[in-house]
Scaffold this motif. Structure first.
Motif, mmCIF file in Angstrom:
data_model
loop_
_atom_site.group_PDB
_atom_site.id
_atom_site.type_symbol
_atom_site.label_atom_id
_atom_site.label_comp_id
_atom_site.label_asym_id
_atom_site.label_seq_id
_atom_site.Cartn_x
_atom_site.Cartn_y
_atom_site.Cartn_z
ATOM 1 N N LYS A 38 -44.892 4.121 65.955
ATOM 2 C CA LYS A 38 -44.941 4.193 67.378
ATOM 3 C C LYS A 38 -43.526 4.815 67.946
ATOM 4 O O LYS A 38 -43.629 5.187 69.167
ATOM 5 C CB LYS A 38 -44.888 2.962 68.026
ATOM 6 C CG LYS A 38 -46.341 2.486 67.910
ATOM 7 C CD LYS A 38 -46.618 1.165 68.623
ATOM 8 C CE LYS A 38 -47.844 0.492 68.563
ATOM 9 N NZ LYS A 38 -48.154 -0.693 69.122
ATOM 10 N N GLN A 39 -42.519 5.102 67.050
ATOM 11 C CA GLN A 39 -41.409 5.712 67.479
ATOM 12 C C GLN A 39 -41.298 7.227 67.837
ATOM 13 O O GLN A 39 -42.255 7.760 67.166
ATOM 14 C CB GLN A 39 -40.402 5.418 66.105
ATOM 15 C CG GLN A 39 -40.078 3.792 65.966
ATOM 16 C CD GLN A 39 -39.490 3.189 67.070
ATOM 17 O OE1 GLN A 39 -38.748 3.614 67.838
ATOM 18 N NE2 GLN A 39 -40.293 2.065 67.310
ATOM 19 N N SER A 40 -40.570 7.645 68.611
ATOM 20 C CA SER A 40 -40.762 8.940 69.326
ATOM 21 C C SER A 40 -40.073 10.128 68.091
ATOM 22 O O SER A 40 -40.430 11.022 68.008
ATOM 23 C CB SER A 40 -39.898 8.965 70.284
ATOM 24 O OG SER A 40 -38.600 8.835 70.264
ATOM 25 N N SER A 41 -39.122 9.562 67.138
ATOM 26 C CA SER A 41 -38.398 10.493 66.346
ATOM 27 C C SER A 41 -38.878 9.771 64.843
ATOM 28 O O SER A 41 -38.240 8.530 64.592
ATOM 29 C CB SER A 41 -37.121 10.683 66.549
ATOM 30 O OG SER A 41 -36.598 11.383 65.426
ATOM 31 N N MET A 42 -39.158 10.601 63.880
ATOM 32 C CA MET A 42 -39.098 10.103 62.569
ATOM 33 C C MET A 42 -38.045 10.365 61.759
ATOM 34 O O MET A 42 -37.720 10.152 60.805
ATOM 35 C CB MET A 42 -40.411 10.629 61.595
ATOM 36 C CG MET A 42 -40.452 12.188 61.449
ATOM 37 S SD MET A 42 -42.028 12.459 60.769
ATOM 38 C CE MET A 42 -41.869 14.277 60.858
#
Length: 70
Positions: A38-42
């Motif tokens: 669910k994080q915006s950046s990997m």
């Protein structure tokens, strides 16, 4: 979908390190895996993963050089 499902839970760098380590060992919990996706950046996960792999390979090379005679 609930409002809580839309909320992005920010993770600390320590949580990223623990998550990558658990995933590399194959013991990542489903709850943490879902939180990670669910994080915006990997990018933090990729960077920590690369660092972990590099340190793992260096550790293996060091171990083999200690065990195997020249």
């Amino acid at each position: 979908m609930h409002d809580t499902d839309k909320k992005e839970e920010k993770v600390s760098i320590w949580e990223v390190v623990k998550s990558v380590f658990a995933a590399m060992l194959g013991v990542q919990s489903d709850k943490n895996r879902q939180r990670d996706f669910k994080q915006s950046s990997m990018l933090p996960y990729i960077l920590v993963g690369i660092i972990f792999v590099v340190l793992f390979v260096i550790g293996l090379i060091g171990l083999v050089s200690l065990i195997a005679p020249n």
